[in-house]
Design a protein around this motif. Structure first.
Motif, PDB file in Angstrom:
ATOM      1  N   CYS A   1      46.057  19.658 -73.495  1.00  0.00           N
ATOM      2  CA  CYS A   1      45.045  20.728 -73.498  1.00  0.00           C
ATOM      3  C   CYS A   1      44.447  20.791 -72.214  1.00  0.00           C
ATOM      4  N   THR A   2      43.983  21.900 -71.741  1.00  0.00           N
ATOM      5  CA  THR A   2      43.285  21.873 -70.407  1.00  0.00           C
ATOM      6  C   THR A   2      42.624  23.410 -70.537  1.00  0.00           C
ATOM      7  N   GLY A   3      41.677  23.720 -69.632  1.00  0.00           N
ATOM      8  CA  GLY A   3      41.096  24.880 -69.149  1.00  0.00           C
ATOM      9  C   GLY A   3      41.873  25.639 -68.318  1.00  0.00           C
ATOM     10  N   SER A   4      41.796  26.880 -68.320  1.00  0.00           N
ATOM     11  CA  SER A   4      42.516  28.076 -67.354  1.00  0.00           C
ATOM     12  C   SER A   4      41.803  27.829 -66.254  1.00  0.00           C
ATOM     13  N   GLU A   5      40.514  27.389 -66.041  1.00  0.00           N
ATOM     14  CA  GLU A   5      39.781  27.253 -64.677  1.00  0.00           C
ATOM     15  C   GLU A   5      39.685  25.700 -64.191  1.00  0.00           C
ATOM     16  N   ASP A   6      40.562  25.038 -64.988  1.00  0.00           N
ATOM     17  CA  ASP A   6      40.371  23.566 -64.289  1.00  0.00           C
ATOM     18  C   ASP A   6      40.713  23.317 -63.253  1.00  0.00           C
ATOM     19  N   PRO A   7      40.031  22.803 -62.050  1.00  0.00           N
ATOM     20  CA  PRO A   7      40.677  22.507 -60.881  1.00  0.00           C
ATOM     21  C   PRO A   7      41.377  21.319 -60.792  1.00  0.00           C
ATOM     22  N   LEU A   8      41.045  20.271 -61.857  1.00  0.00           N
ATOM     23  CA  LEU A   8      41.616  18.917 -61.540  1.00  0.00           C
ATOM     24  C   LEU A   8      42.675  18.477 -62.404  1.00  0.00           C
ATOM     25  N   CYS A   9      42.776  19.447 -63.652  1.00  0.00           N
ATOM     26  CA  CYS A   9      44.047  19.378 -64.390  1.00  0.00           C
ATOM     27  C   CYS A   9      44.369  20.924 -64.595  1.00  0.00           C
ATOM     28  N   THR A  10      45.155  21.574 -63.897  1.00  0.00           N
ATOM     29  CA  THR A  10      45.358  22.677 -63.768  1.00  0.00           C
ATOM     30  C   THR A  10      46.532  22.983 -64.961  1.00  0.00           C
ATOM     31  N   PRO A  11      46.548  24.458 -65.557  1.00  0.00           N
ATOM     32  CA  PRO A  11      47.772  24.543 -66.473  1.00  0.00           C
ATOM     33  C   PRO A  11      49.049  24.493 -65.751  1.00  0.00           C
ATOM     34  N   GLU A  12      49.100  24.612 -64.471  1.00  0.00           N
ATOM     35  CA  GLU A  12      50.539  24.477 -63.893  1.00  0.00           C
ATOM     36  C   GLU A  12      50.929  23.038 -63.853  1.00  0.00           C
ATOM     37  N   GLN A  13      49.711  22.080 -63.755  1.00  0.00           N
ATOM     38  CA  GLN A  13      50.239  20.633 -63.752  1.00  0.00           C
ATOM     39  C   GLN A  13      50.636  20.133 -65.170  1.00  0.00           C
ATOM     40  N   LEU A  14      49.841  20.832 -66.109  1.00  0.00           N
ATOM     41  CA  LEU A  14      50.077  20.434 -67.678  1.00  0.00           C
ATOM     42  C   LEU A  14      51.482  20.980 -67.859  1.00  0.00           C
ATOM     43  N   MET A  15      51.910  22.237 -67.598  1.00  0.00           N
ATOM     44  CA  MET A  15      53.214  22.756 -67.717  1.00  0.00           C
ATOM     45  C   MET A  15      54.390  22.046 -67.135  1.00  0.00           C
ATOM     46  N   ALA A  16      54.109  21.545 -66.070  1.00  0.00           N
ATOM     47  CA  ALA A  16      55.147  20.864 -65.264  1.00  0.00           C
ATOM     48  C   ALA A  16      55.377  19.347 -66.018  1.00  0.00           C
ATOM     49  N   PHE A  17      54.281  18.842 -66.537  1.00  0.00           N
ATOM     50  CA  PHE A  17      54.450  17.534 -67.334  1.00  0.00           C
ATOM     51  C   PHE A  17      55.347  17.838 -68.571  1.00  0.00           C
ATOM     52  N   ALA A  18      54.635  19.017 -68.981  1.00  0.00           N
ATOM     53  CA  ALA A  18      55.418  19.568 -70.354  1.00  0.00           C
ATOM     54  C   ALA A  18      56.974  19.580 -70.384  1.00  0.00           C
ATOM     55  N   SER A  19      57.270  20.233 -69.054  1.00  0.00           N
ATOM     56  CA  SER A  19      58.655  20.390 -68.994  1.00  0.00           C
ATOM     57  C   SER A  19      59.433  18.952 -68.820  1.00  0.00           C
ATOM     58  N   VAL A  20      58.885  17.926 -68.196  1.00  0.00           N
ATOM     59  CA  VAL A  20      59.354  16.584 -68.218  1.00  0.00           C
ATOM     60  C   VAL A  20      59.214  16.202 -69.869  1.00  0.00           C
ATOM     61  N   LEU A  21      58.521  16.395 -70.643  1.00  0.00           N
ATOM     62  CA  LEU A  21      58.536  15.936 -72.105  1.00  0.00           C
ATOM     63  C   LEU A  21      59.916  17.020 -72.922  1.00  0.00           C
ATOM     64  N   GLN A  22      60.032  18.166 -72.485  1.00  0.00           N
ATOM     65  CA  GLN A  22      61.086  18.855 -72.973  1.00  0.00           C
ATOM     66  C   GLN A  22      62.369  18.566 -72.473  1.00  0.00           C
ATOM     67  N   GLY A  23      62.581  17.989 -71.345  1.00  0.00           N
ATOM     68  CA  GLY A  23      63.751  17.183 -70.737  1.00  0.00           C
ATOM     69  C   GLY A  23      64.172  15.897 -71.445  1.00  0.00           C
TER      70      GLY A  23
END
Length: 268
Positions: free
Chosen positions: A171-193
């Protein structure tokens, strides 16, 4: 159909233990009964173990979980002290072995609680505490579920997570500068792999630490502050009441999905 859960009487106490050269002061909450109970480890964010994380443990205990909110600041909180907080947290985040040792010490204290069902474990983490529980999962701790809210994310490869059996909520906020949605989705892609069970919640308009409501005077005093302590004004950090409720509901849903018995027993 609306699910109904029995509300248990709760027992709470502080638990002191030693790790990282410090005496940690954790918060334990558990149902008043013999169990066996599923167990949840909670890792606080960089500010410290404060009212919110302790109250999450209490809520979980009411629902039939043993909940242990670990400590990695030796009982200290860093309200209004962002540089002091960074001086403590950043070296920790640069040292995975220290994080694992801190997390493992808290987990060991949780597992030592009478009535814990060691076959039903989960973890929740906020900020740097999210990174600690992720490191525990990566090292092979048999969590059924891991929920992290704006976590400090590790550099990862899919092979790091192939043998991790947990279901993940990120979970993160769309306006979070420290844990951005893009960073979260990049980690999710690792979990998907890695073939993991994962889900991502991005809360529109929410900033970093969106769950952290301003404290009352009584809460501020209990967390080492003063009655007139002003709310934090760090850029990119802000409370969002509606999304705080939604994120917590998502955490509870994950725990219910992964830790509740399927035999219809009211007790977990």
């Amino acid at each position: 159909m609306v699910a109904r859960y029995r509300q248990y009487m709760v027992v709470v106490r502080e638990v002191s233990y030693h790790v990282d050269g410090l005496t940690m002061i954790a918060h334990l909450a558990h149902p008043d009964g013999e169990g066996p109970w599923p167990a949840v480890l909670i890792g606080h964010d960089g500010v410290g173990l404060e009212h919110y994380q302790r109250s999450r443990a209490d809520i979980l205990a009411e629902r039939g979980y043993v909940a242990f909110a670990l400590d990695y600041h030796a009982g200290k909180t860093y309200f209004g002290q962002p540089q002091a907080m960074l001086d403590r947290v950043m070296p920790l985040l640069a040292d995975p072995e220290r994080m694992r040792a801190i997390g493992r010490a808290g987990l060991d204290a949780l597992l030592a609680v009478p009535g814990v069902d060691t076959g039903r474990l989960a973890a929740i983490g906020y900020g740097a505490g999210g990174r600690i529980v992720l490191e525990l999962a990566r090292m092979g701790t048999p969590f059924a579920a891991v929920a992290v809210v704006h976590p400090a994310l590790p550099a990862s490869r899919a092979e790091d997570w192939t043998d991790v059996g947990a279901a993940f909520l990120l979970c993160t906020g769309s306006e979070d500068p420290l844990c951005t949605p893009e960073q979260l989705m990049a980690f999710a892609s690792v979990l998907q792999g890695a073939g993991r069970d994962w889900r991502v919640n991005i809360y529109g308009g929410a900033q970093h630490a969106f769950w952290a409501a301003p404290m009352s005077s009584a809460d501020a005093l209990s967390d080492g502050g003063t009655p007139d302590r002003p709310a934090a004004t760090v850029p990119g950090v802000g409370h969002h009441a509606a999304h705080a409720r939604r994120a917590w509901r998502a955490v509870l849903d994950l725990l219910d999905d992964t830790l509740r018995r399927s035999d219809g027993d009211e007790k977990l």
